[in-house]
Design a protein around this motif. Structure first.
Motif, PDB file in Angstrom:
ATOM      1  N   ASP A  51       0.861  -1.062   0.184  1.00  0.00           N
ATOM      2  CA  ASP A  51       0.014   0.083  -0.173  1.00  0.00           C
ATOM      3  C   ASP A  51       0.935   1.264  -0.029  1.00  0.00           C
ATOM      4  O   ASP A  51       1.853   1.167   0.637  1.00  0.00           O
ATOM      5  CB  ASP A  51      -0.813  -0.015   1.259  1.00  0.00           C
ATOM      6  CG  ASP A  51      -2.032  -0.890   0.975  1.00  0.00           C
ATOM      7  OD1 ASP A  51      -2.367  -1.314   0.266  1.00  0.00           O
ATOM      8  OD2 ASP A  51      -2.864  -0.828   2.134  1.00  0.00           O
ATOM      9  N   ALA A  52       0.545   2.420  -0.600  1.00  0.00           N
ATOM     10  CA  ALA A  52       1.372   3.467  -0.765  1.00  0.00           C
ATOM     11  C   ALA A  52       0.702   4.375   0.369  1.00  0.00           C
ATOM     12  O   ALA A  52      -0.649   4.580   0.447  1.00  0.00           O
ATOM     13  CB  ALA A  52       1.136   4.076  -2.077  1.00  0.00           C
ATOM     14  N   PRO A  53       1.569   5.214   0.985  1.00  0.00           N
ATOM     15  CA  PRO A  53       1.206   6.052   2.047  1.00  0.00           C
ATOM     16  C   PRO A  53       0.312   7.056   1.202  1.00  0.00           C
ATOM     17  O   PRO A  53       0.818   7.703   0.071  1.00  0.00           O
ATOM     18  CB  PRO A  53       2.308   6.455   2.747  1.00  0.00           C
ATOM     19  CG  PRO A  53       3.209   5.581   2.428  1.00  0.00           C
ATOM     20  CD  PRO A  53       3.082   4.836   1.141  1.00  0.00           C
ATOM     21  N   THR A  54      -0.667   7.741   2.165  1.00  0.00           N
ATOM     22  CA  THR A  54      -1.366   8.991   1.379  1.00  0.00           C
ATOM     23  C   THR A  54      -0.272   9.984   1.564  1.00  0.00           C
ATOM     24  O   THR A  54      -0.038  10.837   0.711  1.00  0.00           O
ATOM     25  CB  THR A  54      -2.583   9.393   2.201  1.00  0.00           C
ATOM     26  OG1 THR A  54      -3.413   8.107   2.048  1.00  0.00           O
ATOM     27  CG2 THR A  54      -3.511  10.531   1.621  1.00  0.00           C
ATOM     28  N   THR A  55       0.320  10.149   2.764  1.00  0.00           N
ATOM     29  CA  THR A  55       1.411  10.899   3.174  1.00  0.00           C
ATOM     30  C   THR A  55       2.551  10.186   3.932  1.00  0.00           C
ATOM     31  O   THR A  55       2.141   9.341   4.360  1.00  0.00           O
ATOM     32  CB  THR A  55       0.848  12.461   3.728  1.00  0.00           C
ATOM     33  OG1 THR A  55       0.306  12.100   5.035  1.00  0.00           O
ATOM     34  CG2 THR A  55      -0.122  13.165   2.808  1.00  0.00           C
ATOM     35  N   GLY A  56       3.675  10.969   4.010  1.00  0.00           N
ATOM     36  CA  GLY A  56       4.657  10.322   4.579  1.00  0.00           C
ATOM     37  C   GLY A  56       5.446   9.561   3.910  1.00  0.00           C
ATOM     38  O   GLY A  56       5.466   9.033   2.790  1.00  0.00           O
TER      39      GLY A  56
END
Length: 340
Positions: A51-56
């Protein structure tokens, strides 16, 4: 190391992880704890690039998982041990993984022996029990002899011998200087295996500290005292900062004073003690205390017939942790050589 910086993950209007940051260092088994729905699985998926972070950002050994040229040699992981073709044998499942990642056939033989699957290595994985599936998942994680190991509920489904085996294995991997991150709902097992804890609730960091400090800060320790002069000793203890609760005849449960100080107080006043036993609160109690405001699904409280009014099964006294180890208010409340 595994390093997470300001991780946030949203799925539509649901935020699973919020501004989460931590570091998992080599040389120790780190337990990753949290109630159901806390965001542990989401976080582990972000560590592994699923999963790719939304932010960070989260890195393993200084790089994002996808940036490693040979990820299986860097990070070994088990998030879902049933991710195996059910018609393929354990041996051929591992052989296929090895063939696509440049791992020699002899390594397949090594990990099969390491996890204890030699007798069933040629059987179809679809017929494996839950415990056998766990062992195959761990074999897959260790196939590339990685410096970092990430395991989700590794003891689930294992018998007592298997639990002891995985506990010993994890400690050996950490002792070799590897980074070991393990999630589990079995607090008793984490207390025996982990040295450090990262605890999250509702997607936020609750604690990042050693096991001993986590327990000490979150739960109150007591001392069981037995004496023929319980009344006199109780009065002396009441004059200190201690809390005293009478038990069976001649027994006192003391909180807020160490066993050493209780013994010295009794000796100074000529009171003979027949028992002086310190009791350290278990990890489970500390975990329940610090995560009580972060539980997503809670069963209604039920009275127990014959119990004292207000008694709730599994409940622990509400204790506010003191400052010291890194603790964040809960949401809502403000190469093992060639053989591993």
């Amino acid at each position: 190391m595994i390093e997470a910086h300001h991780l946030t993950k949203r799925y539509g209007d649901k935020t699973a992880v919020t501004d989460l940051g931590f570091t998992v260092r080599p040389g120790a088994v780190t337990g990753f704890l949290g109630p159901n729905g806390a965001g542990k699985s989401t976080t582990m998926r972000m560590i592994l690039g699923l999963d790719a972070p939304t932010t960070g950002r989260v890195t393993v050994n200084g790089k994002r998982y996808a940036e490693h040229r040979a990820p299986l040699h860097e990070v070994g992981a088990m998030l879902e041990d049933r991710s195996v073709h059910t018609g393929r044998s354990a041996y051929h499942h591992l052989l296929a993984l090895a063939a696509t990642t440049g791992i020699p056939r002899r390594r397949v033989e090594e990990v099969i022996d390491l996890v204890g699957l030699r007798q069933v290595a040629r059987r179809r994985a679809g017929g494996f029990s839950l415990g056998m599936g766990r062992r195959l998942g761990i074999a897959s994680a260790l196939l590339g002899d990685p410096a970092t190991v990430v395991l989700d509920e590794p003891v689930n489904g294992l018998d007592p011998e298997g639990i002891l085996w995985i506990r010993t294995l994890l400690k050996e991997l950490a002792a070799e200087g590897r980074t070991v991150l393990v999630s589990s709902h079995l607090m008793s097992e984490m207390a025996l295996t982990a040295e450090h804890l990262i605890v999250i609730g509702q997607g936020r960091l609750i604690a990042d500290t050693s096991v001993a400090e986590f327990v000490r800060r979150a739960a109150r320790d007591t001392v069981l005292v037995r004496t023929g002069e319980a009344g006199r000793l109780s009065a002396l203890l009441a004059a200190t900062a201690a809390s005293v609760v009478p038990g069976e005849p001649g027994a006192l449960e003391v909180t807020g004073l160490s066993s050493e100080r209780i013994g010295r107080l009794a000796a100074d006043h000529g009171i003979a003690l027949t028992e002086l036993t310190p009791h350290r609160a278990p990890l489970e109690e500390a975990f329940m205390e610090l995560t009580r405001d972060a539980v997503e699904y809670r069963a209604p409280e039920r009275a127990v017939p014959g119990a004292a009014p207000g008694f709730v099964p599994g409940a622990v006294p509400r204790v506010v942790p003191t400052t010291g180890a890194r603790a964040v208010p809960t949401a809502g409340a403000g190469r093992r050589g060639g053989a591993a």
